[in-house]
Scaffold this active site. Structure first.
Site, short mmCIF file in Angstrom:
data_model
loop_
_atom_site.label_atom_id
_atom_site.label_comp_id
_atom_site.label_asym_id
_atom_site.label_seq_id
_atom_site.Cartn_x
_atom_site.Cartn_y
_atom_site.Cartn_z
N GLY A 11 -2.65 35.93 -7.35
CA GLY A 11 -1.87 34.65 -7.53
C GLY A 11 -0.44 34.61 -7.49
N SER A 13 1.53 32.63 -4.91
CA SER A 13 2.10 31.79 -4.22
C SER A 13 3.10 31.06 -5.20
CB SER A 13 1.01 30.74 -3.88
OG SER A 13 0.27 30.06 -4.70
N GLY A 15 4.93 30.93 -9.36
CA GLY A 15 5.38 31.56 -10.79
C GLY A 15 5.85 33.06 -10.55
N ASP A 59 -10.58 34.23 -2.91
CA ASP A 59 -11.04 33.58 -4.06
C ASP A 59 -11.53 34.63 -5.16
OD1 ASP A 59 -12.75 32.15 -5.93
OD2 ASP A 59 -14.40 31.99 -4.41
N TYR A 152 -7.98 29.69 -23.75
CA TYR A 152 -6.92 30.50 -22.93
C TYR A 152 -6.43 31.94 -23.66
CZ TYR A 152 -2.49 31.89 -20.70
OH TYR A 152 -1.38 32.30 -19.90
N ALA A 154 -8.17 33.13 -25.98
CA ALA A 154 -9.51 34.10 -25.93
C ALA A 154 -9.65 34.81 -24.45
CB ALA A 154 -10.66 33.35 -26.06
N PHE A 185 8.23 31.83 -19.84
CA PHE A 185 9.34 32.05 -18.63
C PHE A 185 9.33 30.93 -17.68
CE2 PHE A 185 9.06 36.38 -19.99
CZ PHE A 185 9.92 36.99 -19.51
N THR A 187 9.05 29.26 -15.19
CA THR A 187 8.32 29.09 -13.86
C THR A 187 7.54 27.80 -13.74
OG1 THR A 187 6.13 29.91 -14.62
CG2 THR A 187 7.87 31.55 -14.23
#
Length: 280
Positions: A11, A13, A15, A59, A152, A154, A185, A187
């Site tokens: 992840g 790309s 944030g 993926d 989320y 959870a 934050f 982002t």
């Protein structure tokens, strides 16, 4: 102490992931970074050369795709030291509103994607008897009192639990595991595409709609956390001889953690006599 490590960051790309990759490259580390969009990733990363940067289209929910990426990392850089499971997305809707498919997809990415990476990275780390796995959770994975964020939360609670068990499992191999729980934050997490909302919303949930409005209109762009300082602390933890199992990021995360801890203590003590009376 080795001052340069080989990192694998998912992840990456945007944030915190992107900020982390840019800091690592600036410090001379070798970084394999993943994203679903390879072009977006390559254009966002700064100061990269083929010697220190390997962008990978992955993926995260496909174990085969993850396995290929881990093998490519080891082949390019000759090893693997630190894994950062950062890939994930937010889902904002009440438990009643969210469909089974919407809920399962969030778990597939946020939880099972993380497990895919752990399964593929562990043989390399275990064989070398060293390494560090960082799983990015959220303060919402420790403190769940957020209307509309139940699924989320959870997924992030699951990340907390599996990291605690992982830490106990890999300790004998000289490997560390840390669950990172950021607060808010600044982002683009709350921007379009970062948070998904239900296809079929129920207007009866006023508190959920208000949470959605606040996150989109008030909180987004005004988050108190500095991403540069947040990822710097993750890097610092990667070089610590005794890194924390739980790493909270931000004053807000620190404060909310203690709200939860104090609430648990209150419930424990209020019901202590009945709790301890249930044995034979």
């Amino acid at each position: 102490m080795n001052t340069r490590k080989i990192w694998f960051v998912t992840g990456a790309s945007k944030g915190l992931g992107l900020t982390l990759v840019n800091q690592l490259l600036a410090q001379g580390h070798q970084v394999a970074a993943t994203s679903r969009n390879l072009e977006e990733l390559s254009s966002a990363v700064q100061g990269a050369t083929p010697e220190n940067f390997l962008p990978l289209s992955v993926d995260i929910v496909s174990e085969k795709s993850v396995a290929t990426a881990i093998e490519a990392t080891v082949s390019r850089f000759g090893g693997l030291d630190v894994v950062v499971n950062n890939a994930g997305y937010g889902l904002l809707g009440s438990l009643e509103e969210l469909s089974d498919a919407e809920s399962r997809t969030n778990f597939d990415v946020n939880v099972f994607g993380t497990l895919n990476v752990i399964r593929q990275a562990m043989p390399h780390l275990r064989n070398q008897q060293s390494g560090h796995i960082f799983n990015i959770s959220s303060i919402g994975g420790f403190y769940g009192n957020f209307p509309g964020w139940g699924i989320y939360c959870a997924t992030k609670f699951a990340v907390q639990g599996l990291t605690e068990s992982l830490s106990a499992e890999v300790k004998e191999f000289g490997i560390h595991a840390t669950v990172v729980s950021p607060g808010y934050f600044r982002t683009n997490f709350l921007a379009a595409g970062g948070v998904v909302t239900p296809q079929n919303q129920l207007e009866a949930y006023a508190a959920v709609r208000e949470s959605e409005r606040q996150h989109q209109e008030s909180i987004n762009g005004n988050q108190p956390g500095d991403p540069e300082k947040g990822v710097a602390l993750i890097i610092e933890a990667a070089f610590d001889e005794n890194p924390p199992l739980h790493l909270f990021l931000g004053q807000d995360a620190y404060d909310m953690a203690y709200v939860k801890i104090d609430a648990i203590k209150s419930d424990l003590e209020s019901w202590k006599s009945k709790t301890v009376s249930t044995g034979f």
